[in-house]
Scaffold this active site. Sequence first.
Site, PDB file in Angstrom:
ATOM      1  N   HIS A   1       4.062   3.463   7.218  1.00  0.00           N
ATOM      2  CA  HIS A   1       2.613   3.342   7.457  1.00  0.00           C
ATOM      3  C   HIS A   1       2.265   2.065   8.199  1.00  0.00           C
ATOM      4  O   HIS A   1       2.799   0.999   7.927  1.00  0.00           O
ATOM      5  CB  HIS A   1       1.805   3.536   6.178  1.00  0.00           C
ATOM      6  CG  HIS A   1       1.923   2.472   5.126  1.00  0.00           C
ATOM      7  ND1 HIS A   1       1.078   1.380   5.078  1.00  0.00           N
ATOM      8  CD2 HIS A   1       2.754   2.329   4.068  1.00  0.00           C
ATOM      9  CE1 HIS A   1       1.388   0.629   4.030  1.00  0.00           C
ATOM     10  NE2 HIS A   1       2.413   1.171   3.398  1.00  0.00           N
TER      11      HIS A   1
ATOM     12  N   ASP B   1       4.090  -5.055   4.027  1.00  0.00           N
ATOM     13  CA  ASP B   1       3.815  -3.697   3.542  1.00  0.00           C
ATOM     14  C   ASP B   1       2.798  -3.086   4.507  1.00  0.00           C
ATOM     15  O   ASP B   1       1.621  -3.376   4.385  1.00  0.00           O
ATOM     16  CB  ASP B   1       3.266  -3.765   2.114  1.00  0.00           C
ATOM     17  CG  ASP B   1       2.776  -2.421   1.606  1.00  0.00           C
ATOM     18  OD1 ASP B   1       3.081  -1.384   2.227  1.00  0.00           O
ATOM     19  OD2 ASP B   1       2.048  -2.398   0.585  1.00  0.00           O
TER      20      ASP B   1
ATOM     21  N   GLU C   1      -2.363   4.921   4.734  1.00  0.00           N
ATOM     22  CA  GLU C   1      -1.579   5.077   3.503  1.00  0.00           C
ATOM     23  C   GLU C   1      -2.299   4.393   2.350  1.00  0.00           C
ATOM     24  O   GLU C   1      -2.365   4.920   1.240  1.00  0.00           O
ATOM     25  CB  GLU C   1      -0.172   4.477   3.685  1.00  0.00           C
ATOM     26  CG  GLU C   1       0.794   4.786   2.544  1.00  0.00           C
ATOM     27  CD  GLU C   1       0.846   3.724   1.444  1.00  0.00           C
ATOM     28  OE1 GLU C   1       1.535   3.948   0.449  1.00  0.00           O
ATOM     29  OE2 GLU C   1       0.175   2.683   1.567  1.00  0.00           O
ATOM     30  N   GLU C   2      -2.819   3.203   2.633  1.00  0.00           N
ATOM     31  CA  GLU C   2      -3.470   2.426   1.575  1.00  0.00           C
ATOM     32  C   GLU C   2      -4.778   3.071   1.114  1.00  0.00           C
ATOM     33  O   GLU C   2      -5.346   2.682   0.105  1.00  0.00           O
ATOM     34  CB  GLU C   2      -3.718   0.981   2.047  1.00  0.00           C
ATOM     35  CG  GLU C   2      -2.454   0.232   2.489  1.00  0.00           C
ATOM     36  CD  GLU C   2      -1.486  -0.078   1.350  1.00  0.00           C
ATOM     37  OE1 GLU C   2      -1.786   0.241   0.192  1.00  0.00           O
ATOM     38  OE2 GLU C   2      -0.412  -0.645   1.646  1.00  0.00           O
TER      39      GLU C   2
ATOM     40  N   HIS D   1       0.471  -6.753  -0.930  1.00  0.00           N
ATOM     41  CA  HIS D   1      -0.964  -6.688  -1.242  1.00  0.00           C
ATOM     42  C   HIS D   1      -1.517  -8.087  -1.500  1.00  0.00           C
ATOM     43  O   HIS D   1      -2.431  -8.283  -2.292  1.00  0.00           O
ATOM     44  CB  HIS D   1      -1.275  -5.732  -2.396  1.00  0.00           C
ATOM     45  CG  HIS D   1      -1.043  -4.300  -2.022  1.00  0.00           C
ATOM     46  ND1 HIS D   1      -1.848  -3.261  -2.411  1.00  0.00           N
ATOM     47  CD2 HIS D   1      -0.084  -3.728  -1.245  1.00  0.00           C
ATOM     48  CE1 HIS D   1      -1.395  -2.122  -1.908  1.00  0.00           C
ATOM     49  NE2 HIS D   1      -0.318  -2.386  -1.202  1.00  0.00           N
TER      50      HIS D   1
HETATM   51 CO    CO Z   1       3.125   0.337   1.567  1.00  0.00          CO
END
Ligand code: CO
Length: 347
Positions: free
Chosen positions: A61, A175, A207-208, A318
């Site tokens: 992603h 990420d 994705e998030e 995150h």
């Molecule tokens: Co991720």
Amino acid sequence: MNLEKKLQALSDAFGVAGFEDEVREVLRDMVSPYVDTCEVDPLGNLTCSRGSGDAVMLDAHMDEVGFMVRWIEKEGYLRLTGLGGWDERILLAHRLTLKTRDGGKVHGVIGTTPPHILSEDERGKVVPLEDLFVDVGARSREEAEEIGVRIGDPATIHYPFQRIREGYVTGKAFDDRAGCLVAAEALRILAEEKLPYRLVVNFAACEEGGLRGARAAAFRVAPKLALAVEGTIGADMPGVPEAKQPVRLGKGPAITLADRSITVNPRLVRFLEKVAEENGIPYQYKLPAYGSTDAGAIHLERGGTLAGVVSVPCRYIHSPVSTLLLSDLEATIRLVVAFLRRAAELL
Ligand code: CO
């Protein structure tokens, strides 16, 4: 460009969930020499394909967790809502970059109430995201609008990529820009090799926001086999017992057994183990069952698809200071390349 420079370009690119334009162009430039087609669908997925036959899909992603401007106060301060899962404890006193409608950037800071005027009680409390305020230097709503800010603009806490020490780096969006780089490198490394299937790499949007882009892409691509590549929860750090560390840095790629969105078919897990062992690639398991991944969406499409997850261990995801070891990133690339060389055995 070496691996570190590529990761820097990817992590520093803006790409809040739903607003992936900038990172998408960086990726398109990286992979277009190695694929036959690159398409962008209505959700913003960048789907690249080479070869013909049954589809084997890699997914990583593009989007990062971020914010959206929720309200502009008449005094010029901005209020935010989250795009993706934030830990409210870490949000105060960061620099913020907003992307305006014309594609320009506006800088600001997430303000904090001076501790001098807080009561003992207030000082010990986490400030909810809803109560945060962003200072972009505007003295009125009109002035905020004059510099281009509108309700709905996306924002990210922007920490530029930095080398902490040789082989150990930090950036705002590992990420999943680490996963994007693994997929891009796999395409580059395999460019001259013939594969007995169609290789499709989907750089997923949103994705998030709940595995949205990958779901639409998986329906369209209809893969026979899929692998999501992630930057995932490194938690080898003080205060976390080993049994609660989903993955550790320095132990190589993490093979997922189960997360909250998928229980990976053991046939695929065994295959990944075998490929790693035969190629002398270190690996670890991502301890079940933390987090969700695009594989969760992909494996449910089209009557079911064999899908798994391989991840680069990253600490502090995150947050704006995710970190990783380049040696783990390299080992993950090696595993994904070795997997793709033999993936036809699973078709
Ligand atoms: Co991720």
